[in-house]
Design an enzyme around this catalytic site. Structure first.
Site, short mmCIF file in Angstrom:
data_model
loop_
_atom_site.label_atom_id
_atom_site.label_comp_id
_atom_site.label_asym_id
_atom_site.label_seq_id
_atom_site.Cartn_x
_atom_site.Cartn_y
_atom_site.Cartn_z
N ASP A 294 32.48 45.47 33.09
CA ASP A 294 31.25 45.51 33.88
C ASP A 294 30.45 44.23 33.56
O ASP A 294 30.81 43.44 32.69
CB ASP A 294 30.45 46.79 33.61
C1 NOJ Z 1 26.77 46.55 37.06
C2 NOJ Z 1 27.17 47.89 37.57
O1 NOJ Z 1 27.24 48.81 36.51
C3 NOJ Z 1 28.48 47.91 38.32
O2 NOJ Z 1 28.63 49.15 38.93
C4 NOJ Z 1 28.54 46.80 39.33
O3 NOJ Z 1 29.77 46.84 40.02
C5 NOJ Z 1 28.32 45.48 38.63
N1 NOJ Z 1 27.01 45.47 38.01
C6 NOJ Z 1 28.44 44.30 39.58
O4 NOJ Z 1 27.35 44.24 40.41
#
Ligand code: NOJ
Length: 770
Positions: A294
């Site tokens: 993530d």
């Molecule tokens: C953080 C989030 O937890 C995730 O779901 C997302 O895909 C990423 N940011 C990218 O934006």
């Protein structure tokens, strides 16, 4: 396009062209494709330097769409060096082409980039938030929504989406409950599989297919106290039984990639958790795609207390993480770690191979510009057909929580309707969380929808009545990154209220459109108080005093505490955040053109104090027996019962259930059981009902949930019609994880239950021996 027909690209095309040779069966075809892919990727990797291999593990954000607190610099120079494997947050054919051009024209090995985005509930045409999609209980609609999202995303140059989010959530304080499919592990798996199929289609090489990225692996929805990014801690048995099934279902459906979560799993951050990313995901479940972290999750492992960036990057690579999102931990440290013997070239090669394989599977080596097609971009997004599909999905997602005296449906003519509330004449909040490419200006407000369906006869009035909130500190948090997310009427609160009350006095029915605005749920939007904000409650209370029927159209990204509303409103229609066609869908249902059929996939608590609350809980040694009692598992001040249970949802018509008829009551081994109920439409409208099957296993070697959802059927019944609904039950549905984490069933008594929601079922017992 001309650029590909250089010598090197012609070679790539030749390799890809071999893939279409006819083969006798699907398995043989896969083996042959895999063999060709291996030859191709191995050949390419032989030419790659260590830096270029590490470059493939680097995912950067373009800064076009901001979804985190950090962005990357020096993008063009890194692209030329081959130091970037993929870009996310960049879309539109012109934008994507210019980045792809640099990679395929100006980098040494011309390796194409993969382009990802948070396409979560639609790309340009926005569907209901995922929690709303889940309340449709319609896998066809869910799969279609993902397919339309894939079509639109590919039309704008994308080939990878950060969806589905399959985290089980039992805590409505957690804002991201809006992004998942609720609390049930089996149902969550059904939705996960439908989404993966919708995104990836019959082949990832299709022009309109995107690679799914299943997230957040794992257990992210178990954050303590519902506080975003908080610690998760649970027993293995709970993980396996209640939280892991949707991730596993997504693997079984063929998902191409996974995203590691921010939290710890069994004390080790998911992003560096070898047991999670390798032993469970790859070895036990057979996942053969790649894992991305993530957003800066790798860097954040330092905050979790596992060491500096170099240390945690080496840990992550060894654990099975293949791509690092935004943080450049891999990019900046892996070469040093290699020199120091902290990682091996084989470990770097493995991660690099997995990223290259994903690009190969997507057909990007055959044509790096596969999804860059200006004609499709002009013609295939936000089309009338897509909008219609979004409207139908929204109508099916609405859950009728209350409908006293059949106040709904409303009459289309002859009745004076006062439409009030901050979400009524409002386009922005129709779309819900995660709408990067969705344009709120193109959505339909509830007021517009009501006029579209009922006509603008002059009998419909509007007043805002209240702002979303009058709490300025709270408001400033909703307007994150300096964006004006919430529009405020600067008039004093009492002036707004009086206007609404005056309108309501002159009406026959009040439609109050209230609840949460877009940024009140989703990422980083936990709430400790999950009621409707005070300003809106004040308005509802003033309106309720008028003694006119009060219909609440509720917008929400999570279950809310609605005890006052449940007691005082005549009807409550929960519409979540319905997407681009919001207003039209709301109006179609309010006026009865579509009879609501949605059912909850999350339990609605009476009070925050009951959280976590979920239907498939264990019995405890001192179970609650319907009322407070000393030395029982209950509260002094509140009932254990939820306000609305899992699976709940009313219709404008009425369904009667007959008793369960079992094919047998004594079974042995792999015999199959059928359980049938007669369901009758005893009301005044043709309508759909979600008939739900639950099973209890009262005696086992471990304590089992009081009941578990094992099946459902959505049926359509004409007025007066009766249908026999039959479920086939096999020992497969009796299986669970025992304390050795063995997945099997144990002989004994089982209680089969069928009903309209988890709390209202008919029951019948069987004995099943091995
Ligand atoms: C953080 C989030 O937890 C995730 O779901 C997302 O895909 C990423 N940011 C990218 O934006």
């Amino acid at each position: 396009m001309k650029i590909f027909f250089t010598k090197r690209r012609v070679n790539y095309l030749t390799t890809a062209a071999l893939l279409v040779l006819p083969l006798s069966n699907a398995l043989g075809q896969k083996a042959s494709t895999d063999a060709k892919m291996n030859i191709f990727v191995s050949g390419l990797m032989k030419k790659m330097t260590v830096d270029e291999k590490i470059g493939q593990l680097n995912l950067i954000t373009s800064g076009m769409a901001i979804t985190g607190a950090v962005t990357n610099n020096g993008v063009e120079a890194n692209l030329k060096k081959g130091a970037i494997g993929g870009i996310f947050g960049l879309y539109g054919t012109a934008n994507v082409k210019s980045a792809q051009d640099v990679a395929v024209k100006n980098s040494r090995l011309h390796i194409p980039l993969i382009f990802g985005l948070d396409v979560i509930h639609g790309h340009r045409t926005i569907f209901p938030i995922p929690l709303g999609m889940s309340t449709t209980w319609d896998m066809g609609i869910i799969e279609q929504s993902a397919h339309i999202a894939a079509k639109e995303a590919t039309a704008e140059g994308l080939n990878w989406v950060f969806s589905p989010m399959v985290d089980i959530a039992r805590d409505a304080r957690w804002g991201r409950i809006s992004e998942g499919s609720g609390e049930d592990p089996w149902y969550g798996g059904q939705v996960a599989a439908a989404m993966v199929k919708g995104y990836q289609g019959s082949s990832l090489t299709n022009a309109d297919a995107v690679m799914a990225c299943v997230k957040h692996f794992a257990l992210y929805g178990g954050a303590e106290a519902g506080r975003e990014y908080n610690t998760v801690d649970m027993s293995r048995i709970r993980m396996y039984q209640d939280y892991m099934p949707p991730y596993k279902a997504a693997v079984d459906a063929g998902a191409g990639s996974f995203m590691s979560s921010f939290n710890v799993v069994d004390g080790v951050p998911a992003t560096v958790n070898k047991w999670l990313l390798t032993d469970l995901l790859r070895k036990q479940w057979g996942f053969d795609g790649f894992v991305v972290s993530d957003y800066t999750a790798l860097n954040e492992v330092t905050n979790h207390g596992l060491g500096d960036l170099q240390t945690v990057s080496a840990l992550a690579l060894k654990a099975g993480l293949d791509m690092d999102m935004v943080g450049e931990g891999f990019l900046s440290t892996l070469k040093t770690s290699l020199k120091q013997g902290k990682v091996t070239i084989a470990e770097i090669d493995l991660a690099c191979r997995r990223v290259l394989e994903a690009k190969y599977k997507l057909g990007l080596f055959a044509n790096p510009y596969k999804s860059i097609d200006a004609t499709r971009e002009a013609n295939e997004v936000l089309t009338p057909e897509h909008r219609k599909a979004a409207r139908i999905a929204a109508e099916h997602s609405f859950v009728l929580l209350k409908n006293d005296n059949q106040i709904l449906p409303l009459k289309k003519s002859g009745s004076r309707i006062a439409v009030v509330g901050p979400l009524a004449d409002n386009k922005r909040d129709m779309l819900g969380t995660w709408v990067i490419a969705g344009e709120w200006q193109k959505s339909i407000s509830v007021l517009e929808g009501i006029k579209n369906v009922a006509g603008n006869s002059g009998l419909i009035t509007y007043a805002k009545g209240a702002n979303i909130t009058e709490d300025t500190a709270f408001m400033s948090r909703l307007n994150f990154f300096g964006q004006q997310m919430v529009s405020i009427d600067k008039r004093p609160a009492n002036e707004l209220l009086e206007e609404a009350v005056d309108n309501a006095k002159r009406s026959d029915v009040i439609v109050a459109v209230v609840g949460e605005s877009q940024s009140m749920s989703g990422e980083s939007s936990s709430r400790a108080d999950i009621s409707i904000p005070e300003s809106q409650q004040n308005m509802l209370k003033a309106l309720a005093k008028l003694g006119k029927p009060l219909v609440i159209v509720l917008f929400n990204g999570r279950p809310l505490t609605l005890t006052w509303e449940n007691e005082n409103a005549a009807a409550i229609l929960d519409v979540w955040a319905p997407g681009t066609e919001a207003g039209n869908a709301v109006a179609e249902v309010l006026f009865g053109n579509y009879i609501p059929s949605g059912k909850l996939t999350t339990t609605f608590p009476r009070s925050v104090g009951q959280i976590p609350i979920y239907y498939n809980h264990l019995n405890t040694g001192r179970p609650y027996s319907g009322g407070p009692a000393k030395f029982k598992s209950n509260y002094l001040d509140i009932s254990n019962d939820p306000l609305y249970p899992f699976g709940y949802g009313l219709s404008y018509t009425k369904f009667n259930y007959g008793d369960i008829k079992l094919s047998k009551t004594n079974l042995k081994g792999n015999e199959a059981l059928t359980a049938t109920v007669a369901v009758t439409n005893a009301g005044k409208y043709a309508g759909e009902e979600v008939v739900q099957l639950y099973i209890s296993d009262p005696v086992a070697s471990v304590s089992r949930a009081v009941k578990e959802l094992k099946g459902f059927q959505k049926i359509n019944l004409q007025v007066g019609e009766t249908k026999n609904v039959t479920f086939n039950i096999t020992p497969e549905q009796l299986k669970f994880y025992n304390s050795q984490l063995k997945y099997d069933w144990e002989p004994g008594e089982f209680i089969v239950q069928i009903g309209t929601n988890s709390a209202d079922v008919k029951a019948a017992k069987v004995q099943w021996v091995k």
